[in-house]
Design an enzyme around this catalytic site. Sequence first.
Site, PDB file in Angstrom:
ATOM      1  N   SER A 110       0.842  -1.200   0.000  1.00 46.41           N
ATOM      2  CA  SER A 110       0.000   0.000   0.000  1.00 46.41           C
ATOM      3  C   SER A 110       0.871   1.240   0.000  1.00 46.41           C
ATOM      4  O   SER A 110       1.968   1.236   0.578  1.00 46.41           O
ATOM      5  CB  SER A 110      -0.916   0.033   1.225  1.00 46.41           C
ATOM      6  OG  SER A 110      -1.628   1.259   1.298  1.00 46.41           O
TER       7      SER A 110
ATOM      8  N   TYR B 264      -1.855   0.074  10.309  1.00 48.99           N
ATOM      9  CA  TYR B 264      -1.875  -0.219   8.878  1.00 48.99           C
ATOM     10  C   TYR B 264      -0.583   0.230   8.201  1.00 48.99           C
ATOM     11  O   TYR B 264       0.014  -0.519   7.426  1.00 48.99           O
ATOM     12  CB  TYR B 264      -3.086   0.456   8.238  1.00 48.99           C
ATOM     13  CG  TYR B 264      -3.338   0.041   6.812  1.00 48.99           C
ATOM     14  CD1 TYR B 264      -3.760  -1.248   6.516  1.00 48.99           C
ATOM     15  CD2 TYR B 264      -3.161   0.932   5.759  1.00 48.99           C
ATOM     16  CE1 TYR B 264      -4.004  -1.638   5.207  1.00 48.99           C
ATOM     17  CE2 TYR B 264      -3.399   0.555   4.448  1.00 48.99           C
ATOM     18  CZ  TYR B 264      -3.815  -0.731   4.178  1.00 48.99           C
ATOM     19  OH  TYR B 264      -4.054  -1.119   2.883  1.00 48.99           O
TER      20      TYR B 264
END
Length: 267
Positions: free
Chosen positions: A147, A160
Amino acid sequence: MAELRAASKAPLVYITGASSGIGQAMAWHYYQQGWSLALVARRTQVMEQWAQALQLDAQRYAVYEADVTSIDSACNAARACIERQSLPDVVIANAGISWGVDTSRREDLDAMQQVLASNTMGLAASFQAFIAPMSARGSGRLVGICSVAGIRGLPGHAAYCASKAGAIAYCESLRIELQNTGVAVVSLLPGYVDTPLTQNNPYAMPFLLSADEFARRAYRAIERKARYAIIPWQMAIAGRLMRGLPGFVWDRLVAGRTRKPRHLGKG
């Protein structure tokens, strides 16, 4: 089991997190390109219903139950795929979760541990059983869905961002380890993709892609064996800028940005 392996001569792609979002979109795109599918997730019934709704050829897909936060579960699913359908040509470690945390709260450390177990350890565990046989065969592609959030830290995203930074570094290390084996390691860094993971984000999501459009672009990157690809290209420019900014500039840019809400609720 040998019958399914022999029934289809199409190339095989193994996809974790295939019950929704990016994983499901990539499965459909690969199927349309003539590939056979190994679909992996906790929700096997959802994957079966999806396959039947699209009338997939039963000889071109199989479903495996796995929870990638359990190393043994992830490794066992991979071994089952090799036994049932043969060694895949492409493995896409996509399963992951995106939970907001506030690490000043003790209970949120447990949530962070789950995110790291899924997004970092789960990715490595999804690859493990394939590394040696692909190296022995001299071909294969191991694809980590990382990501852009792994490039710099964001408020509320500590779990995250940390997990995806770890995934990026792991994929890079593995790529170097597998040089000259014929096995490519591809790091894909999505920007914002319209999936259940992002639909409740309370902030703007620039360059938002549909899951289907992301799948089309990701397929091209995997086919060309890109080492590191940020999708879409607009986010790739932003990602390069993010990496190069001094810390004090980045701090000012994100100051006041809306936090990702805590997974464990308000209070």
